[in-house]
Design an enzyme around this catalytic site. Sequence first.
Site: not given
Length: 537
Positions: A408, A416, A425, A451
Amino acid sequence: MPKLRSISEKTWSKVSLTTLLTGLASLSVLLTSTILLTASYQSKKQSLMDTTLSLNLSNANKMSHTVDSLFISMRNSLKYSASLFMAIDDMGEDEIDRKLELMRNSSNYFNSIILVNEKGLVSNVSPQAVGTKGKFISGKAALEALAAKESYVSEPYTTSSTGRLIVFMSEPLFDKHGVYRGVIGGTIYLQQNNVLHMIFGDTARDDDGSYFYMVGSDGHLLYHPDQERLGEDVTANKVVQKLIQGRSGQEQVVNTKGVRLLAGYSTVPANGWGVVVVSPFSVMYEQLIRHIMTMLLYTLLPFAVLMVAVVLLARGLAKPFVSLADLVSHIGTDKFELPERKQHWNREADLLTEAISLALTDLKRQTDQLTLDAITDPLTGLLNRRTFESIMHEWTQEGTPFSIIVLDIDRFKAINDTYGHQAGDEVLKYIADTVSSSVRLQDVCCRYGGEEFVLLLHLCSAQEAHMVAEGIRASLMKSTSPVSKPITVSLGIAQYPLHSPSPDELFRLADQALYKAKETGRNRAVIADTVVAQRKL
């Protein structure tokens, strides 16, 4: 008499018209089913071909990258060894032999290693059983290597002394005064256990008939599931001809044995070799037959009912069948759109049209479902969660030992929020590339969601998986990410069947270990049930 003739003609005309209408309606239904099956067959065939070609090309690229990295490592190993012999005049025979033996056994790159002086005399060899020590070289490749005075890789050739099919690599030897003193060379015995067999031996041929092979820059087979074919000239193969020209790609081919194949091929930059991954057409046709049988199973009963209805309701339905035939005429292509259904004045014809529309809608839904069941994640190119779960259940059912790593990204929401979702992305793709390049071909990399990523390491213990996880974590910290700052990850590890024989429980334990890594400071890898303290890099 004229009246009787008129009645007879009227009766004949009535029967003929009913039979004609029934026959036409029945034929329409049969054609509908035939067109549907044909369209589905062609669509599925093209989809299978495209998918197989893409997968084979992807596998060929991965294998060529592996071979390229291998040969670079082999070349560097020879260069390093050559540097050790700069003081060769100060070394004794026993010391030289020990160094050669250590070099051969420590890397396992070469089946044998030799030292050849500038006059072509083999001064030392490992292992001694090769029996060439004290002899002058006579082979074309060895003479070319000696004369080149630079890095050299031969084409595959058969030695006159042992009859082995080999590839010879060498590096020049210079003493500490820069005087040329010969070459140090390593040989790969193509027909015996070698470094290529160690890396690719278990993956050369799949259960579905797919396999791969390698060719040299001159078009001779270097690696093949059938060892009797090693050294065979396959330059007549169109794919091999393109590899010789340095081209990579995918296409349908007919091999030198006349077998139709779907091939993906890629060149190896380090040595000009080529890797070809092929799947026989017969495998694809078997899948198509299963697909058609499934389609028949789903459509046989509805169309049988529909046929009975058509026979019973044929009289008086000629006009409504015009619109039905028009609908059928538009479904012969791979993709079609169902028009908005119009009501017919005739109740029976309306019900029949509705039944066909339902059947076509069901077929379209099944076709769309095939597309939705794609095995890869569209953003990262990794396998998706559905495929991951299928593979993990398959391995546990087979009793195959493996380890799972759940990864993770730390503080991904902040990335973000700070840089935008497009940058997020790019970070996901960057993580996917790093993870893919850190594992072996037999391992599985998946994007689980958001993620979170999951790795399945085939025949790997928890401790070995921990080393892989640490390698991924270190690579991410040392490399430049798309947001120009180090990306850290937390990883949880569990081993089957050590930690649990249940795939669901195994994943849960690895996920718990991941959260343990998060809770203890992030940027670390933790094995299930064991807190492994990691020093941050």
